[in-house]
Each structure stands twice: as C-alpha cells, then as structure tokens.
Design a protein around this motif. Structure first.
Motif, PDB file in Angstrom:
ATOM      1  N   GLY A  88     -22.093 -21.688 108.896  1.00 25.02           N
ATOM      2  CA  GLY A  88     -23.468 -22.014 108.565  1.00 25.02           C
ATOM      3  C   GLY A  88     -24.030 -23.215 109.311  1.00 25.02           C
ATOM      4  N   ALA A  89     -23.226 -23.831 110.175  1.00 31.19           N
ATOM      5  CA  ALA A  89     -23.682 -25.000 110.928  1.00 31.19           C
ATOM      6  C   ALA A  89     -24.567 -24.583 112.101  1.00 31.19           C
ATOM      7  CB  ALA A  89     -22.480 -25.784 111.445  1.00 31.19           C
ATOM      8  N   VAL A  90     -25.170 -25.569 112.736  1.00 30.68           N
ATOM      9  CA  VAL A  90     -25.953 -25.369 113.950  1.00 30.68           C
ATOM     10  C   VAL A  90     -25.265 -26.160 115.053  1.00 30.68           C
ATOM     11  CG1 VAL A  90     -28.186 -25.781 115.053  1.00 30.68           C
ATOM     12  CG2 VAL A  90     -28.094 -25.071 112.663  1.00 30.68           C
ATOM     13  N   ALA A  91     -25.139 -25.550 116.243  1.00 31.26           N
ATOM     14  CA  ALA A  91     -24.433 -26.211 117.343  1.00 31.26           C
ATOM     15  C   ALA A  91     -25.245 -26.109 118.626  1.00 31.26           C
ATOM     16  CB  ALA A  91     -23.071 -25.568 117.549  1.00 31.26           C
ATOM     17  N   LEU A  92     -25.062 -27.088 119.486  1.00 27.77           N
ATOM     18  CA  LEU A  92     -25.626 -27.069 120.831  1.00 27.77           C
ATOM     19  C   LEU A  92     -24.456 -27.179 121.804  1.00 27.77           C
ATOM     20  CD1 LEU A  92     -27.858 -27.320 123.002  1.00 27.77           C
ATOM     21  CD2 LEU A  92     -27.782 -29.793 122.602  1.00 27.77           C
ATOM     22  N   VAL A  93     -24.356 -26.192 122.696  1.00 22.12           N
ATOM     23  CA  VAL A  93     -23.284 -26.187 123.696  1.00 22.12           C
ATOM     24  C   VAL A  93     -23.935 -26.226 125.068  1.00 22.12           C
ATOM     25  CG1 VAL A  93     -21.303 -24.939 124.631  1.00 22.12           C
ATOM     26  CG2 VAL A  93     -21.796 -24.836 122.178  1.00 22.12           C
ATOM     27  N   THR A  94     -23.690 -27.285 125.819  1.00 18.41           N
ATOM     28  CA  THR A  94     -24.213 -27.335 127.178  1.00 18.41           C
ATOM     29  C   THR A  94     -23.309 -26.524 128.091  1.00 18.41           C
ATOM     30  OG1 THR A  94     -23.031 -29.387 127.643  1.00 18.41           O
ATOM     31  CG2 THR A  94     -25.281 -29.585 126.825  1.00 18.41           C
ATOM     32  N   GLY A  95     -23.909 -25.905 129.087  1.00 15.03           N
ATOM     33  CA  GLY A  95     -23.132 -25.078 130.012  1.00 15.03           C
ATOM     34  C   GLY A  95     -22.612 -23.807 129.376  1.00 15.03           C
ATOM     35  N   ALA A  96     -23.323 -23.284 128.389  1.00 13.03           N
ATOM     36  CA  ALA A  96     -22.834 -22.130 127.630  1.00 13.03           C
ATOM     37  C   ALA A  96     -23.033 -20.793 128.331  1.00 13.03           C
ATOM     38  CB  ALA A  96     -23.516 -22.094 126.261  1.00 13.03           C
ATOM     39  N   ASN A  97     -23.511 -20.816 129.551  1.00 14.77           N
ATOM     40  CA  ASN A  97     -23.728 -19.561 130.261  1.00 14.77           C
ATOM     41  C   ASN A  97     -22.528 -19.122 131.090  1.00 14.77           C
ATOM     42  OD1 ASN A  97     -24.249 -21.830 131.890  1.00 14.77           O
ATOM     43  ND2 ASN A  97     -25.488 -20.648 133.313  1.00 14.77           N
ATOM     44  N   LEU A 133     -17.549 -20.444 118.572  1.00 16.28           N
ATOM     45  CA  LEU A 133     -18.349 -20.959 117.453  1.00 16.28           C
ATOM     46  C   LEU A 133     -19.029 -19.816 116.700  1.00 16.28           C
ATOM     47  CD1 LEU A 133     -19.950 -24.095 119.127  1.00 16.28           C
ATOM     48  CD2 LEU A 133     -18.282 -24.097 117.260  1.00 16.28           C
ATOM     49  N   VAL A 134     -19.599 -18.877 117.443  1.00 17.82           N
ATOM     50  CA  VAL A 134     -20.248 -17.709 116.815  1.00 17.82           C
ATOM     51  C   VAL A 134     -19.230 -16.933 115.989  1.00 17.82           C
ATOM     52  CG1 VAL A 134     -21.327 -15.470 117.290  1.00 17.82           C
ATOM     53  CG2 VAL A 134     -22.057 -17.502 118.552  1.00 17.82           C
ATOM     54  N   GLU A 135     -18.062 -16.692 116.560  1.00 15.53           N
ATOM     55  CA  GLU A 135     -17.021 -15.919 115.876  1.00 15.53           C
ATOM     56  C   GLU A 135     -16.498 -16.617 114.629  1.00 15.53           C
ATOM     57  OE1 GLU A 135     -14.204 -15.193 118.988  1.00 15.53           O
ATOM     58  OE2 GLU A 135     -15.462 -13.658 119.905  1.00 15.53           O
ATOM     59  N   ARG A 136     -16.641 -17.915 114.560  1.00 15.92           N
ATOM     60  CA  ARG A 136     -16.171 -18.681 113.397  1.00 15.92           C
ATOM     61  C   ARG A 136     -17.264 -18.973 112.386  1.00 15.92           C
ATOM     62  NH1 ARG A 136     -12.957 -19.118 117.431  1.00 15.92           N
ATOM     63  NH2 ARG A 136     -10.752 -19.564 117.248  1.00 15.92           N
ATOM     64  N   GLY A 137     -18.425 -18.349 112.574  1.00 13.57           N
ATOM     65  CA  GLY A 137     -19.446 -18.409 111.537  1.00 13.57           C
ATOM     66  C   GLY A 137     -20.540 -19.435 111.687  1.00 13.57           C
ATOM     67  N   VAL A 138     -20.654 -20.056 112.854  1.00 15.35           N
ATOM     68  CA  VAL A 138     -21.762 -20.983 113.056  1.00 15.35           C
ATOM     69  C   VAL A 138     -23.062 -20.188 112.986  1.00 15.35           C
ATOM     70  CG1 VAL A 138     -22.862 -22.519 114.727  1.00 15.35           C
ATOM     71  CG2 VAL A 138     -20.419 -22.653 114.346  1.00 15.35           C
ATOM     72  N   LYS A 139     -24.018 -20.706 112.228  1.00 16.20           N
ATOM     73  CA  LYS A 139     -25.275 -19.988 111.986  1.00 16.20           C
ATOM     74  C   LYS A 139     -26.092 -19.810 113.261  1.00 16.20           C
ATOM     75  CE  LYS A 139     -29.565 -20.522 109.418  1.00 16.20           C
ATOM     76  NZ  LYS A 139     -30.303 -21.407 108.515  1.00 16.20           N
ATOM     77  N   THR A 140     -26.282 -20.889 114.009  1.00 13.63           N
ATOM     78  CA  THR A 140     -27.074 -20.853 115.230  1.00 13.63           C
ATOM     79  C   THR A 140     -26.348 -21.641 116.309  1.00 13.63           C
ATOM     80  OG1 THR A 140     -29.105 -20.833 113.907  1.00 13.63           O
ATOM     81  CG2 THR A 140     -29.339 -21.346 116.245  1.00 13.63           C
ATOM     82  N   VAL A 141     -26.184 -21.015 117.474  1.00 11.45           N
ATOM     83  CA  VAL A 141     -25.603 -21.710 118.615  1.00 11.45           C
ATOM     84  C   VAL A 141     -26.656 -21.731 119.723  1.00 11.45           C
ATOM     85  CG1 VAL A 141     -23.775 -21.771 120.342  1.00 11.45           C
ATOM     86  CG2 VAL A 141     -23.264 -20.981 118.024  1.00 11.45           C
ATOM     87  N   TYR A 142     -27.124 -22.929 120.029  1.00 13.73           N
ATOM     88  CA  TYR A 142     -28.069 -23.107 121.127  1.00 13.73           C
ATOM     89  C   TYR A 142     -27.278 -23.281 122.414  1.00 13.73           C
ATOM     90  CZ  TYR A 142     -31.671 -23.751 117.630  1.00 13.73           C
ATOM     91  OH  TYR A 142     -32.535 -23.559 116.584  1.00 13.73           O
ATOM     92  N   ALA A 143     -27.664 -22.503 123.427  1.00 13.59           N
ATOM     93  CA  ALA A 143     -27.002 -22.550 124.722  1.00 13.59           C
ATOM     94  C   ALA A 143     -27.853 -23.394 125.656  1.00 13.59           C
ATOM     95  CB  ALA A 143     -26.832 -21.142 125.275  1.00 13.59           C
TER      96      ALA A 143
END
Length: 60
Positions: free
Chosen positions: A5-14, A25-35
């Motif tokens: 349910g957390a929100v994360a920002l990952v730089t260089g996520a492409n 992070l997505v697979e472990r249930g993070v609500k929103t992952v900003y790339a």
C-alpha cells in the motif's frame, strides 16, 4: 519492513537495476510506483506511473 500500500519513486526505472527494483516493489504490493526517467515514453511496464525526472548531472 512492510511496504504493502506504500508509494515509491524509483529513478532509472525504465531499464536495468531500476526496472528490476520497480518490478519487485509492484510484486510486493506497493500501491503506486512512480518511474522517474528522462523520457517517460521509455517506460513500458503498465504497472508503473512514468514521470519525467531531471538530474543535475548531465546525460552521457
């Protein structure tokens, strides 16, 4: 640490390690992952929210 349910920002996520980290992070249930990337069109994973990220370090 609980991240469901957390929100994360990952730089260089492409690509590379950033992409692997964002996917994990997505697979472990993070609500929103900003790339955070220089070119949002390079984010191909539909589970990520692309956002333009500029660095104070010039691109190589």
């Amino acid at each position: 640490m609980r991240i469901e349910g957390a929100v994360a920002l990952v730089t260089g996520a492409n690509r590379g390690l950033g992409a692997a980290f964002a996917r994990a992070l997505v697979e472990r249930g993070v609500k929103t992952v900003y790339a955070g990337v220089r070119d949002p069109s390079t984010v191909k994973d539909p589970a990520l929210v692309p956002c333009r990220w500029t660095s104070p370090i010039p691109a190589r």
